[in-house]
Structures are given as C-alpha cells and as structure tokens.
Design a protein around this motif. Sequence first.
Motif: not given
Length: 362
Positions: A311-331
């Motif tokens: 919703t926020v970043w469109g199709l690119i956001g779909a590809f980045l969704s899990v890597p970004l969320t994993v990064c947030i969880l790890i941090i």
Amino acid sequence: MPTSDQNPSMPNRLRLSVVRDTAIVVSLVVLGLYAGSAFLIPLTMALLINVLIIALSDRVIALTKAPVWLANLAGVTVVLVGLFMIMYILGNQATQFARSINTYESQFDEAVNRINDLVGNDITAFIRDNLVNIDMSFVARMLLGSATSLLNQFFLISLYVAFLMAERLAFRKKIRMAAGDPKTGAEFALVLDAISFSLQRYVGVKTFISLITAGISYVVFKTLGLEYSETWAVLTFALNFIPSIGSIIAVLFPAAIALVQFESIGPFLIIVFGCGTLQFMIGNFLDPAMLGRSLNMSTFLVILALMFWTTVWGLIGAFLSVPLTVCILIIFSHIPALRPIAILMSLNGELGDEGPPSGNTV
C-alpha cells in the motif's frame, strides 16, 4: 484527602498521553514513508544491497584471505553487475512482452479449450470467467513501468552503495566518538555488530536460496523452450523474497504463458508440478534449514507486512516487505527497550540471539 483522590487518575492520564503520542508518531512515520517514497525506496534498496555486499566480501575474506579492499571491490562488482543485468533483462523483455500482449490475449481462449477435456467443464468455466477477465495489458504496463523505474534509478542506487561502502569503517569510529563515554560507545558498537551480522546472514542466505530456485527454474524454462525464460527466472528470484504468495505467482505466470504458447498440455503440467514441487521443497525444507530462526515471524505479521508495504510503496514494496520487516524485527530484538515488541512480532516468542563471530565489524 484531595491529593489521594487525584492520584488514581494520574496513571490513566499518563497511559492516554502515551497512546496519543504513539499514534501521532506512527501516523507521521507512515505519512513520511508514503510521501518520501521516491527518496526512500532507492535508499532502502541501497542499504539492503550494501548488507549483501558486506556479507559477500566477508565470505571472500574468509575463503581466500584476500585484503579487505580487494574483497570489498569484488563484492561491489559482483552485486552491482548482477543487479544491472536483472534490471536490464526486466526492462528489455518487459517491453517485448507488452508489445505482444494482444497476441497472448487472443490465444488464451484456445488454451482454455485445450484443457477442457482434461479438467472438466466446471473448472474450465471458472478459469474462463476469472482469468480471461484479467487485464493483461495493465499487468504488462505495471511491470514495464516498475522495471524501467528501477533501471533509471540504478545509477542513484549505485552512488548510495559506493558512499556507504566508503564510510563502512569510519562509521564505527564516529559512533564511538559521538557516544562520548568509551564504555557506552563500545556497547553500542557491539549492538551494531550483532544487528549487522543478523542482517547479513538473512539477506545473504535468502539471496542464495532465491538464486538456486531461479537457476533450476530457468533450466526447466529453457529446456521447454518457453518464451521470455530469462524474465520468468528473474521474477522467480525476486518473488521468492515474498513468502507463500510469491512462490505461487512465480509458478503461475510462466505456467500461463506455457499454456498459451504450446499446443500440448505437457509443458504447462511440467511447470506447474515440477516448478511447484521445487518451490514447495525449498520453501518448506531448505529455506527453514538455512535461515534457522532468522525468519521466526508471525504468519499474520507476514501478510500484514505485505499489505502495508504494498500500500505504501506499491509493487516494489511487495518485494521489500519481508526483508524490511525482518530487518525491523532483528533490530528490535537487539535493543532491550524494544525487545518485547520483537517477541510479539515473532512466531512463537523465540528470537535468534546469535551474535557475530569474533572480529566481525559493521
């Protein structure tokens, strides 16, 4: 007495103020992510690519004992050349696919008729009612626009990566100087080391697994003579960063093209069952075995993250969704004050607390 009457209301007012302030901060963050997408998407990709380059250069040093500068150069070269090839393939073949989309639309009815005897009238009617109505030209334009946009941003992403790599070692020194207290600076540097190690492990392993899946799929596509085999292989690589739904889409698109391109049903079945089985085996056995608890995320959180970033970043956001969320969880898992949130984000409350090997640096 008046004092005792007023005291019970203080915690409630405090809680309400915390909720209010949190809601304001979250709203501003979401608004900033949406409004600043043109700036934040290339920067986010550069940060993830930088993590991958560091993981690759560290591996080169461990295997060959090469100097740090040479390992960094090798990592930058391999990753950026690979990224450029991916974007070039997507941009080039997406253009060809968009030009020939009308041909595929006209042939789709014939393909549906060919499988009528195989699956029965009810399923054929479902396929005709649902898939034929998909606006494939819109899908092609969306993919073409995304690929072209990424290709146009390649120089900016490369520039970000170059400066991030140049300041890799200086960043640790600046952190210790900014902390003031040497003990505080050393502790913060250790936290950064742990975060960096976890991110490198996740991004590196996930990239390796996606390359294996895309490579085997490409051999299958090329052996069958499937058109745009390179594009489907690249999309398989990218879609494997999206759990569950990504692997389904990675099989669905080439299977639909095979159904239209070939007169026999054989290639379609090979892709559906062959590549589908490959995706299932890797996703359920190899992926968890190599990633361990790095992707110990709640299933609901995965779907929620996919919807949010799309919703926020469109199709690119779909590809980045899990890597970004994993990064947030790890941090969050490495910051004591935010660790309870990381536990809530996890699948079973267990977090991978593995730290970096001795001598590992950000």
